[in-house]
Design a protein around this motif. Structure first.
Motif: not given
Length: 221
Positions: A113, A115-118, A121, A188, A191
């Motif tokens: 995962v 860019h938009t998640d991690s 998170e 966040t 990321r």
């Protein structure tokens, strides 16, 4: 399982990362309890031998007994381990997340995962009332405590939503022999930190060298 020691750390996982950080916490006077699926298994026995005085319990029992928890789990077992620990058992507690979302399906690791998640998170979503701090994900297990590199002192970058929890992690890092950590912001920012770990991993594979670290030079005074 019960434990009245207010300085109790749950190390969820019994691999090299868990053992390395368990040793560091033990040096600081913490009671160490390994959270594991098999408290009698060979890996657990080896972990207990490596950290004298440590105990082992189920994920949920270890989480319940702890004042601090460390998610020393691979990506493939991270969500299951967190769910087994139980959000209710970690409510309001500092949870340190050194994980990286690594996919080994094609051989060399890639990010599962990004860019938009991690992973950081994800952990915070699974533990909505815990104080999750991403830390220790950009260094080898052998340098997580008392990092000593021949050409300088590495820096640790951290991220999390709770300022008090990040200050706690900062104090732990100092006690472990690090400099004050570099705070990259809320959770966040995982990321950024997890892809940074890929730089560390890529360098390691290309050079067959696993004892390197990062330093941010010219930091703001």
């Amino acid at each position: 399982m019960t434990n009245t020691n207010p300085k109790t750390v749950a190390i969820l996982g019994n691999g090299v990362v868990g053992i390395a950080l368990a040793k560091g916490f033990a040096e600081l006077g913490y009671a160490v309890v390994f959270g594991t699926r098999d408290a009698q298994g060979e890996k657990t026995v080896q972990a207990l031998a490596a950290v004298p005085g440590a105990t082992a319990a189920s994920f949920s029992e270890a989480a319940r007994a702890s004042s601090v928890a460390v998610l020393a789990l691979p990506w493939s077992g991270l969500e299951a381990g967190v769910l087994a620990a139980g959000a209710e058992n970690l409510a309001g507690k500092l949870v340190i997340d050194p994980s990286n979302p690594l996919d080994f399906s094609t051989g060399a690791p890639t990010l599962a995962v990004g860019h938009t998640d991690s992973a950081g998170e994800l952990v915070q979503r699974l533990l909505p009332t815990a104080k999750v701090v991403k830390a220790f994900n950009i260094i080898t297990a052998g340098h997580m405590v008392h990092p000593k590199l021949l050409d300088g002192t590495p820096d640790m970058l951290i991220a999390g939503n709770d300022a008090e929890a990040k200050a706690h992690v900062g104090a732990l890092l100092l006690a472990f022999g690090w400099r004050a950590p570099i705070d990259m912001g809320d959770i966040t920012a995982s990321r950024l930190l997890e892809p940074l770990a890929m730089v560390w991993i890529s360098y390691g594979f290309r050079n067959n060298h696993w004892t390197h670290g990062f330093s941010l030079l010219g930091q703001k005074a």
